[in-house]
Design a protein around this motif. Structure first.
Motif, PDB file in Angstrom:
ATOM      1  N   LYS A  80      -1.496  -2.712  -4.292  1.00 47.74           N
ATOM      2  CA  LYS A  80      -1.157  -3.806  -5.207  1.00 47.74           C
ATOM      3  C   LYS A  80      -0.637  -5.003  -4.418  1.00 47.74           C
ATOM      4  O   LYS A  80       0.083  -4.843  -3.431  1.00 47.74           O
ATOM      5  CB  LYS A  80      -0.076  -3.341  -6.189  1.00 47.74           C
ATOM      6  CG  LYS A  80      -0.585  -2.395  -7.257  1.00 47.74           C
ATOM      7  CD  LYS A  80       0.520  -2.094  -8.261  1.00 47.74           C
ATOM      8  CE  LYS A  80       0.135  -0.993  -9.238  1.00 47.74           C
ATOM      9  NZ  LYS A  80      -1.029  -1.333 -10.085  1.00 47.74           N
ATOM     10  N   ASN A  95      -4.469  -5.608  -8.483  1.00 53.33           N
ATOM     11  CA  ASN A  95      -5.053  -4.393  -7.925  1.00 53.33           C
ATOM     12  C   ASN A  95      -6.090  -4.721  -6.866  1.00 53.33           C
ATOM     13  O   ASN A  95      -7.104  -5.351  -7.135  1.00 53.33           O
ATOM     14  CB  ASN A  95      -5.692  -3.558  -9.039  1.00 53.33           C
ATOM     15  CG  ASN A  95      -4.627  -3.028  -9.999  1.00 53.33           C
ATOM     16  OD1 ASN A  95      -3.507  -2.700  -9.577  1.00 53.33           O
ATOM     17  ND2 ASN A  95      -4.954  -2.978 -11.279  1.00 53.33           N
ATOM     18  N   CYS A 110       0.849  -1.186   0.000  1.00 50.74           N
ATOM     19  CA  CYS A 110       0.000   0.000   0.000  1.00 50.74           C
ATOM     20  C   CYS A 110       0.890   1.242   0.000  1.00 50.74           C
ATOM     21  O   CYS A 110       1.863   1.299   0.744  1.00 50.74           O
ATOM     22  CB  CYS A 110      -0.894  -0.008   1.243  1.00 50.74           C
ATOM     23  SG  CYS A 110      -1.780   1.547   1.504  1.00 50.74           S
ATOM     24  N   LYS A 148      -7.715  -3.316  -2.750  1.00 51.28           N
ATOM     25  CA  LYS A 148      -7.787  -2.228  -1.782  1.00 51.28           C
ATOM     26  C   LYS A 148      -6.925  -2.595  -0.586  1.00 51.28           C
ATOM     27  O   LYS A 148      -6.892  -3.764  -0.175  1.00 51.28           O
ATOM     28  CB  LYS A 148      -9.242  -2.032  -1.314  1.00 51.28           C
ATOM     29  CG  LYS A 148     -10.197  -1.646  -2.435  1.00 51.28           C
ATOM     30  CD  LYS A 148     -10.008  -0.191  -2.883  1.00 51.28           C
ATOM     31  CE  LYS A 148     -10.906   0.119  -4.082  1.00 51.28           C
ATOM     32  NZ  LYS A 148     -10.400   1.226  -4.908  1.00 51.28           N
ATOM     33  N   CYS A 149      -6.282  -1.612  -0.010  1.00 53.16           N
ATOM     34  CA  CYS A 149      -5.488  -1.875   1.184  1.00 53.16           C
ATOM     35  C   CYS A 149      -6.409  -2.314   2.320  1.00 53.16           C
ATOM     36  O   CYS A 149      -7.375  -1.618   2.615  1.00 53.16           O
ATOM     37  CB  CYS A 149      -4.704  -0.634   1.582  1.00 53.16           C
ATOM     38  SG  CYS A 149      -3.908  -0.823   3.196  1.00 53.16           S
ATOM     39  N   THR A 195      -3.833  -7.734 -13.820  1.00 55.22           N
ATOM     40  CA  THR A 195      -4.268  -6.554 -13.068  1.00 55.22           C
ATOM     41  C   THR A 195      -5.440  -6.866 -12.140  1.00 55.22           C
ATOM     42  O   THR A 195      -5.523  -6.337 -11.029  1.00 55.22           O
ATOM     43  CB  THR A 195      -4.665  -5.416 -14.021  1.00 55.22           C
ATOM     44  OG1 THR A 195      -5.526  -5.962 -15.035  1.00 55.22           O
ATOM     45  CG2 THR A 195      -3.450  -4.805 -14.683  1.00 55.22           C
ATOM     46  N   ASP A 222      -6.157   2.389  -2.893  1.00 54.68           N
ATOM     47  CA  ASP A 222      -5.721   1.495  -3.964  1.00 54.68           C
ATOM     48  C   ASP A 222      -4.339   0.949  -3.639  1.00 54.68           C
ATOM     49  O   ASP A 222      -3.424   1.711  -3.321  1.00 54.68           O
ATOM     50  CB  ASP A 222      -5.670   2.241  -5.305  1.00 54.68           C
ATOM     51  CG  ASP A 222      -7.080   2.488  -5.843  1.00 54.68           C
ATOM     52  OD1 ASP A 222      -8.008   1.786  -5.358  1.00 54.68           O
ATOM     53  OD2 ASP A 222      -7.239   3.353  -6.716  1.00 54.68           O
TER      54      ASP A 222
END
Length: 813
Positions: A492, A481, A440, A483-484, A477, A490
């Motif tokens: 990864k 991708n 994050c 959410k924290c 992706t 956003d």
RNA sequence: GCCGGAAUGGCGGAAUUGGUAGACGCACGAGACUCAAAAUCUCGCGAGCUUCACAGCUUGUAAGGGUUCAAAUCCCUUUUCCGGCACCA
């Protein structure tokens, strides 16, 4: 092939054992712990080539042990599984677009069929693959524990990078510094990687080698790999700069012989202290070093290279100015990445000084005040000279005094350095356990919650690397991708995967409780089965796998999650099986033997016995097709004999009875060595050769022979047991088992007569038979009666007579 | 280059850890069985020499030296092969 019908017999009994659950353990944990044994093979990587004849060598040895101990009343855990993450499946997927899980499953099926065809007594109800989500869930779980405890961290670390393939390549894929696939020279690049702090366990990994029964050479290799050395860090101020260089040395006593300093080219001070006139030279040299691997830096260039920074360091004791160089023979990750060079007493420093015409000052002499000619460095200990008030002291004493002096001046302190480095734990690959971390931008590295495990690999259709050195996963992706979990921003997912060593770091724990979905293994089951009593595998795992597994185990031990300090109590290595031409088996040499062909033609029993008969387990030995025929003939003779001999005799002739008891003793002892299976088999041959002269033997004797045989050649033995046995098969499920292994009577082993060698001045001239335990005088008198001996004794003076009970008598003239 | 391991008949290997070198197996040779071959069985099998023969002598465990009554085994030197490697200060 004529003789006994091996295909029919082997299939029949393999099916029986499987149906009867003959290879299971009793799950009753009240079964006495001292009668339980955990016998483990290093599980294989299921490669596309199928089983190699080298695999069954170790597997046969452990199978013999497992069956032997079961027949002696032990509860034996003997499992098998698959270490199935790894490069070949991924590379195959890149070529064929077939998902690695499909290839892997196919290979596992082949390996399973092949291993089962050899009749090994594995408990297949416990098998698993490191690629099973139910398994790697717990691999990820353990990783999160490492993260939680601060032992998993991210840092810049080098990878091999192929600029043409635009991908990271494994060491294995680098051939002569070039990419295996395209031949482009490989570069080294620093990227962010996960590391596990194995160095935090260096001392314990070293010290606890005392606790285990491992071959000495493996212990030595681990000790050298950890490479603890004691010495001192010494501080040199830099002239005209407000900077200091800290060097590590094990030879503080030679400090007055230091005539220059050397930094690793990557050392952070290099840029700061390089004078403007030297900038170009230093920069060029750094550039040249960049792409050299440690191997090249350390082994290829016998010729020393380097560059002068233009700056000088101040000797802390003499105040002299010492030039500061950089050279690639100094590695940044060892010690402090800097040394004080003592050319008179170190070979590398001597070579460097000779090339760069730097002064060489002798400060150690073999004897007090003795000077030696310095055409080569003197690296031994001795007595200090030319060392101010420290002159005259012996090496170790001198080092101590100098360190004390430096400590007083705050210019140095005692220090310990290890060769061991932290374990780079991330790979830019698809076919490995995903690392369960979310990156994050605000919260940093956020671990997944335990309930979110396992984190599965996403299905993808292209396994090509992303092209920027990252893993193929970074292209997915929808998976990357997220959410924290902490702040909802956003973020990864981590796209690196774990190295293939991860799964093998704890698999032996899982076998104790393979279907547990609440814990990786219950403490109750672990504490019953662990540690592994006997671990057998190839020497190639001497440092990596065996050190990594010990490291994980100790970490789990500290968390109270495992019950023993060490995982593997006794380790034994199997040797390499070479091709018939005495070279390593390989496709390109065309000398590969396929186990399937041998099983088909000669049978599994012959195959197993042949591999054990080749020589001691741990030595490497060449395959020889003719010799297999010899083992097959032996089994045919056994089959013919025990299906035709009468079992009505009351007893054996005394000499054969003695041989029987000797054989029982020898075979049992040889089996327990985990090495001398070849001589155990030869003892069985000798006994059969004698029995064959008898038309009738007691049933009990036939039973003893077949039970002993059954651990080596279980199928034919189980078949013959139908004739000589007690109506029930030999290998039964835990509750039905009996102690069938025969015992021997020590008093019936002693020979009544022995053969003495009669020696004249150390040369054997004759032999005589004497009763065992005969006294010296009797043997001497009998010997002197022989004309052969008289011939030598007449006209000669006997100086002395050496007598060794039951062996020799030696007349020294 | 450094570290570790190894070297025994034509081949794989044994040798109670300093005490009869070559167990056991393979290969090979001779014989038996067979019309013949295969399979099987029996005998032989480190090298050299002496002997009609029984038997005996010499030599021999990579090479050379040493210790010992006695060395494949222990010590020193050398050679070759295999494995590992991170110039580790």
């Amino acid at each position: 092939m004529e003789g006994y019908p091996h295909q029919e017999i082997e299939k029949k009994w393999q099916e029986f054992w499987e149906k009867n659950e003959s290879n299971r353990v009793t799950e009753d944990l009240s079964f006495p712990k001292e009668k339980r044994l955990y016998i483990l093979d290093m599980f294989p990587y299921p490669s596309g080539e199928g089983l190699h004849v080298g695999h069954p060598e170790g597997y046969t040895a452990t199978d013999i042990l497992s069956r032997y101990y079961r027949l002696n009343g032990y509860n034996v855990l003997h499992p098998m599984g698959w270490d199935a993450f790894g490069l070949p499946a991924e590379n195959y997927a890149i070529k064929t677009k077939i998902h690695p899980s499909i290839t892997t499953q196919k290979n596992i099926n082949t390996f399973t069929r092949q291993i089962k065809s050899l009749g090994f007594s594995y408990d297949w109800s416990r098998t698993f693959s490191t690629t099973d989500p139910e398994y790697f869930k717990w691999t990820q779980w353990i990783f999160l524990k490492f993260f939680e405890k601060g032992l998993a961290y991210k840092s810049k670390a080098p990878i091999n990078y192929c600029p043409s393939c635009k991908t990271g390549v494994a060491n294995e894929e680098v051939v002569n510094g070039c990419c295996e696939r395209c031949g482009t020279p490989v570069e080294r690049r620093l990227i962010d990687q996960w590391l596990l702090k194995i160095t935090a366990y260096a001392d314990r990994l070293l010290d606890d080698l005392e606790l285990v029964d491992w071959p000495d050479d493996i212990k030595t290799m681990q000790k050298n790999w950890i490479g603890r050395s004691e010495g001192a860090n010494i501080i040199f101020d830099i002239d005209k700069f407000n900077e200091r260089i800290e060097v590590f040395t094990t030879r503080a006593d030679t400090i007055f012989g230091a005539t220059y300093l050397v930094l690793a080219p990557e050392h952070p001070l290099v840029d700061k202290i390089t004078t403007s006139g030297q900038k170009k030279e230093v920069l060029d040299y750094k550039q040249k070093t960049l792409n050299k691997s440690d191997l090249e830096r350390t082994s290829l260039n016998k010729e020393k290279t380097g560059a002068f920074t233009g700056s000088y360091a101040i000797h802390p004791l003499s105040g002299k100015l010492l030039p500061i160089y950089i050279s690639d023979y100094i590695l940044m990750h060892y010690g402090t990445g800097a040394i004080m060079a003592v050319p008179a007493h170190d070979e590398r420093d001597f070579d460097f000084a000779s090339k760069f015409r730097l002064p060489i000052v002798q400060v150690v002499a073999p004897e007090r005040d003795m000077a030696i000619s310095l055409d080569k460095p003197y690296v031994e200990d001795g007595y200090s000279i030319n060392s101010a008030q420290f002159s005259g002291l012996p090496t170790s004493k001198c080092a101590e005094r100098i360190i004390e002096e430096l400590e007083r001046m705050k210019k140095g302190k005692r220090a310990v350095t290890y060769k061991l480095r932290d374990w780079i734990f991330s790979r830019q690959r698809y076919w490995g356990e995903p690392i369960p971390i979310i990156n994050c931008p605000d919260c940093g590295h956020v671990p997944l919650k335990y309930e979110q495990l396992p984190l599965l690999l996403p299905l993808i259709d292209s396994y090509e690397p992303a092209g920027d050195g990252t893993s193929p996963l970074s292209k997915v992706t929808s998976w990357v991708n997220v959410k924290c979990p902490k702040c909802g921003a956003d973020a990864k997912r981590e796209t690196n995967t774990m190295p293939n060593w991860a799964g093998s770091c704890w698999y032996y724990l899982r076998y104790t409780d393979p279907h547990n979905d609440k814990e990786f293994a219950s403490i109750e089951k672990q504490s019953y089965w662990m540690p592994v009593d006997i671990y057998v595998g190839g020497k190639e795992h001497a440092v990596l796998h065996l050190l990594y597994a010990r490291f994980w185990h100790k970490f789990l031990f500290d968390l109270g999650l495992v019950t023993t300090a060490e995982p593997f109590m006794k380790l034994r290595n199997q040797g390499l099986i070479l091709g018939e031409n005495n070279q390593r088996m390989s496709k390109s040499r065309g000398n590969v033997i396929n186990p399937d062909d041998i099983v088909k033609e000669f049978g599994a029993d012959t195959f197993r016995m042949y591999e054990m008969f080749m020589g001691p387990l741990e030595t490497s030995k060449p395959w020889n097709k003719n010799s297999i025929g010899g083992i097959r003939r032996f089994l045919d003779r056994i089959y013919d004999y025990f299906t035709s001999v009468s079992l009505d005799a009351e007893s054996l002739p005394p000499d054969i009875d003695r041989l029987l008891h000797k054989t029982i003793k020898k075979v049992g002892e040889d089996i327990e060595t985990i090495s001398a299976y070849n001589t155990a088999i030869s003892a069985l041959m000798i006994l059969l050769n004698e029995l064959q002269n008898l038309e009738s033997i007691p049933r009990k004797v036939a039973q003893s022979y077949i039970v002993i045989l059954s651990v080596f050649a279980p199928h034919i033995a189980e078949e013959l047991w139908g004739t000589v046995g007690d109506g029930k098969p030999i290998f039964l499920k835990p509750g039905d088992r009996e102690v069938l292994w025969p015992s021997y009577d020590e008093s019936r082993i002693k020979d009544e007569t022995v053969t003495y060698a009669i020696m004249i001045s150390g040369k054997k001239r004759a032999t005589i038979e004497m009763p065992a335990g005969a006294n010296r005088q009797d043997v001497e008198n009998e010997a002197k009666k022989l004309p052969m001996v008289q011939k030598y004794l007449e006209n000669a003076h006997i100086k002395t007579i050496i007598f060794v009970q039951d062996k020799i008598i030696n007349f020294v003239l």
